[in-house]
Design an enzyme around this catalytic site. Sequence first.
Site, short mmCIF file in Angstrom:
data_model
loop_
_atom_site.label_atom_id
_atom_site.label_comp_id
_atom_site.label_asym_id
_atom_site.label_seq_id
_atom_site.Cartn_x
_atom_site.Cartn_y
_atom_site.Cartn_z
N ASP A 179 0.93 -1.64 0.08
CA ASP A 179 -0.05 -0.05 -0.08
C ASP A 179 0.79 1.20 0.21
O ASP A 179 2.08 1.42 -0.13
CB ASP A 179 -0.87 -0.11 0.93
CG ASP A 179 -2.34 0.20 0.96
OD1 ASP A 179 -2.76 1.16 0.14
OD2 ASP A 179 -3.06 0.12 1.60
N GLU A 212 -0.59 2.15 -5.44
CA GLU A 212 -0.20 3.30 -4.64
C GLU A 212 -1.16 4.38 -5.53
O GLU A 212 -1.38 4.77 -5.71
CB GLU A 212 0.63 3.41 -5.63
CG GLU A 212 0.90 3.64 -6.53
CD GLU A 212 0.92 4.65 -7.27
OE1 GLU A 212 -0.36 4.04 -8.48
OE2 GLU A 212 1.20 5.88 -7.82
N TRP A 213 -3.23 3.75 -5.91
CA TRP A 213 -4.15 4.06 -6.03
C TRP A 213 -3.88 4.93 -7.68
O TRP A 213 -4.71 6.02 -7.81
CB TRP A 213 -4.38 4.70 -5.29
CG TRP A 213 -4.21 4.32 -3.82
CD1 TRP A 213 -4.64 3.35 -3.32
CD2 TRP A 213 -3.84 5.36 -2.65
NE1 TRP A 213 -4.01 2.82 -2.00
CE2 TRP A 213 -4.09 4.31 -1.61
CE3 TRP A 213 -3.52 6.91 -2.28
CZ2 TRP A 213 -3.16 4.46 -0.39
CZ3 TRP A 213 -2.45 6.64 -1.82
CH2 TRP A 213 -2.89 6.36 -0.57
N GLY A 214 -3.33 4.56 -8.24
CA GLY A 214 -2.81 5.28 -9.81
C GLY A 214 -2.54 6.38 -9.34
O GLY A 214 -2.04 6.73 -10.56
N ASP A 234 -9.85 3.48 -3.24
CA ASP A 234 -10.52 2.34 -2.89
C ASP A 234 -11.71 2.15 -4.18
O ASP A 234 -13.19 3.44 -3.84
CB ASP A 234 -10.53 2.49 -1.72
CG ASP A 234 -9.72 2.40 -1.33
OD1 ASP A 234 -8.36 1.92 -1.45
OD2 ASP A 234 -9.53 2.17 -0.08
C1 GLA Z 1 -5.99 1.06 1.56
C2 GLA Z 1 -5.86 0.43 0.57
C3 GLA Z 1 -7.29 -0.69 0.49
C4 GLA Z 1 -7.46 -0.72 2.22
C5 GLA Z 1 -6.67 -0.57 3.22
C6 GLA Z 1 -6.49 -0.51 4.64
O1 GLA Z 1 -7.16 2.11 1.33
O2 GLA Z 1 -6.08 1.01 -0.70
O3 GLA Z 1 -7.31 -1.50 -0.58
O4 GLA Z 1 -5.85 -2.57 1.61
O5 GLA Z 1 -6.07 0.59 2.60
O6 GLA Z 1 -6.04 -0.08 5.88
#
Ligand code: GLA
Length: 676
Positions: A179, A212-214, A234
């Site tokens: 993450d 890393e969410w893009g 997310d």
């Molecule tokens: C981030 C990630 C999620 C999850 C949470 C856990 O938000 O993007 O997919 O793993 O952390 O805290």
Amino acid sequence: MRHPHTRTTRTTRRRVAGALTAGLLCAAGLAAPALAAPARTPAAPALAGGLALTPPMGFNNWNSTHCRADFNASMVEGIADLFVEKGLKDAGYQYVNLDDCWALPDRDANGKLVPDPARFPDGIKAVADYVHAKGLKLGIYTSAGTKTCDSTGFPGALGHEYSDARQFADWGVDYLKYDNCNNQGVDAQQRYRTMRDALKATGRPIVYSICEWGQNKPWEWASDVGHLWRTTGDISDNWGSMLSILKQNLPLAPYAGPGHWNDPDMLEVGNGGMTDTEYRSHFSLWSVMAAPLLIGTDLRKATPATYDILGNKEVIAVDQDPLGKQGTVVSSGGGRWVVAKEMKDGSRAVALFNESGTAQRIATSARAVGLPDADAYALRDLWQHRTYNTAGTIAATVPAHGTVLVRVSADPRWAVHPPAVELGLDGGTLLEAASPATFTSTVADLGRTPARQVSVSLTGPAGWTVRPTSATSASALAPGGALRTGWRVTAPSGTPAGSYGLTLTARYRSPSGTPVTSALPLTASVVVPPPAGTSYLGDLPWLSATNGWGPVERNTSNGESAAGDGNPLTIGGTVYAKGLGVHASSDISFYTGRACEKVTAEVGVDDEKGTKGTVAFEIWADGTKAASTGVLTNAMPAQPLTADVTGAQVVRLVVTDGDDGVDSDHADWANARLTC
Ligand code: GLA
């Protein structure tokens, strides 16, 4: 509700000097003539090879438990048991993955990670052994930062990469989700490469999932860093979230391939925030996008419908096709999406996806999805599990939020299959109680062979009268031919306003006598005529309402979850007693029965979200956009909006997300009024 960006340490895009130099050297090497360099064995690839050659499949607890105490060894082992018992292992699900919250907040005296003894009394190795004994694999989670994402503050691996990777390998971990929280502004490529190298150094094959969410466009640099990378923030268990992620992930198709996948986040199927129709769309679209299929629901409580969706092997085969292509958008418009995926055997998986809130016809052709010209094609419906032949048209009436998923091939044996027929119903599907409405059904032969002994029927709820006004059968339909039938439909007087199910059913035989029954579920809306004069829309019944988070609220703002959890509508400090509180993306329709002239409102982002939220408002009169605003932010006062809706049968109030995702988009239709 937590939004990822509220707890993200900002990542600076510092360019590493070394990376730049390497780039220049490469470029120079290309320009120079081939040098007589001594033959060298090529350097081993940096990323463990031979892994994730198809998108990873398995389970992750996060979407169902988050950090709750019911995330523990018995849950994880229970999921492994169900993978075997329910045939999910046979269907391809393999990884059983632990997300955040498995560790204690502090490392031990030697800097080692410590599993939480309340959740994992026998440690992680014991869980890994259990899962391995079932022929499955175990995944774990940490963050490329000083702490993970949960606010409790569990240890992250930044600066501990080699030690933590060693520990994971010693436990028998097969998959790491890494993450992005608390990253201290350290360059993302550097952080993710260090863990890749640390995993490699363990010698254990470990699938490496970059999360890393893009934010740093990993699709541009991570194909030799991780086996998959998240492309978005997310997912949450609602329609707006799924749709927004879909739209962000679709354009990234060129970057996906065996061993390096776009990851639009884990599945929400079964978690209760969407209908089964919506979950079938979610699963179909993730499969067409060659997304990792990580089940995110607690299978110990799952319904048969959830197992049916997650266990559909024909849909899974689309996801897992060895060619490893992510599907691409063939066409989109008016909420009608055609997404096609090239398959290794030359066939195409084609998703006809209806984003809108009403049933619509979606059509494409074998040629448009990239198939070679042929006399006819075999068309396999992957949810109905039936095969037909088509002369080339791929079309269906798709229910609201639904997906028809087919696999089409230029198969020389197409003639053994009955012809595909397309069912449709025109005439709007709005009726007032006790007043007959007229519909026309169509049964059209899309195949290369005739449909014989064709008959059609339309059924409505108990007490309704449904009468054909023309022929309901035909001895045969030639290819390209259609049987059109008029229907007079009456809902009994006193039927309350609302949606009611109708079913159009066609029966026919193939030339060789195979009987086929094909049914199209439809909805008819019983409507009440709008009141004369001016009324507040917050007090009128609506035909349909979709909303990004929680339900649309009458005369309060949108509270995001339960009905009635909003606040007084407030824009720029002004409080309004009347109106509609929504959350992008939202679409509310009202029946105006060609009897109204005008909609007015004062619109804006509700004050309750502080400085956040960007939205745009639109008023539609049937198929025409009658008024709209530009993108509005929380800093702006209410804007007046007026639309001429003369002659419209239906008026829609639409809020879009201002093209920046759906976070915090609380939108108010203050003082929304309808004049008839
Ligand atoms: C981030 C990630 C999620 C999850 C949470 C856990 O938000 O993007 O997919 O793993 O952390 O805290």
